[in-house]
Design a protein around this motif. Structure first.
Motif, PDB file in Angstrom:
ATOM      1  N   THR A   5      49.044  39.254  33.968  1.00 55.98           N
ATOM      2  CA  THR A   5      47.638  39.110  33.571  1.00 55.98           C
ATOM      3  C   THR A   5      46.691  39.597  34.670  1.00 55.98           C
ATOM      4  O   THR A   5      45.584  40.040  34.388  1.00 55.98           O
ATOM      5  CB  THR A   5      47.304  37.646  33.242  1.00 55.98           C
ATOM      6  N   GLY A   8      46.241  43.511  34.368  1.00 58.97           N
ATOM      7  CA  GLY A   8      45.606  44.051  33.171  1.00 58.97           C
ATOM      8  C   GLY A   8      44.159  44.420  33.414  1.00 58.97           C
ATOM      9  O   GLY A   8      43.623  44.297  34.520  1.00 58.97           O
ATOM     10  N   ARG A   9      43.526  44.877  32.364  1.00 59.09           N
ATOM     11  CA  ARG A   9      42.107  45.251  32.451  1.00 59.09           C
ATOM     12  C   ARG A   9      41.235  44.012  32.640  1.00 59.09           C
ATOM     13  O   ARG A   9      41.524  42.957  32.097  1.00 59.09           O
ATOM     14  CB  ARG A   9      41.686  45.972  31.185  1.00 59.09           C
ATOM     15  N   ALA A  10      40.187  44.173  33.392  1.00 59.30           N
ATOM     16  CA  ALA A  10      39.227  43.082  33.598  1.00 59.30           C
ATOM     17  C   ALA A  10      38.418  42.884  32.327  1.00 59.30           C
ATOM     18  O   ALA A  10      38.169  43.828  31.583  1.00 59.30           O
ATOM     19  CB  ALA A  10      38.304  43.407  34.768  1.00 59.30           C
ATOM     20  N   GLN A  11      38.017  41.662  32.087  1.00 55.95           N
ATOM     21  CA  GLN A  11      37.166  41.373  30.947  1.00 55.95           C
ATOM     22  C   GLN A  11      35.777  41.954  31.202  1.00 55.95           C
ATOM     23  O   GLN A  11      35.223  41.801  32.285  1.00 55.95           O
ATOM     24  CB  GLN A  11      37.047  39.853  30.738  1.00 55.95           C
ATOM     25  N   GLY A  12      35.224  42.601  30.224  1.00 60.68           N
ATOM     26  CA  GLY A  12      33.881  43.151  30.349  1.00 60.68           C
ATOM     27  C   GLY A  12      32.844  42.097  30.010  1.00 60.68           C
ATOM     28  O   GLY A  12      33.157  41.001  29.553  1.00 60.68           O
TER      29      GLY A  12
END
Length: 55
Positions: A5, A8-12
């Motif tokens: 986790t 992964g991509r950071a939350q926008g």
């Protein structure tokens, strides 16, 4: 090593919150800025909303 986790991509930010983030960053970088100063700086850079409107 790191949890999947974390890789992964950071939350926008929600679409409507990006301007608040910009304003908070400007104010955090220079706490003496007044609202008029911030407006003039944004006008110079011509920030646009996610809907394409100039702010």
């Amino acid at each position: 090593m790191a949890e999947p986790t974390l890789l992964g991509r950071a939350q926008g930010y929600p679409a409507d919150d990006w301007l608040l983030v910009v304003l908070a960053g400007m104010r955090g970088a220079n706490p003496d800025l007044m609202l008029g100063d911030i407006c003039r700086r944004l006008d110079v850079t011509r920030k646009t909303s996610s809907h394409g409107r100039s702010l």
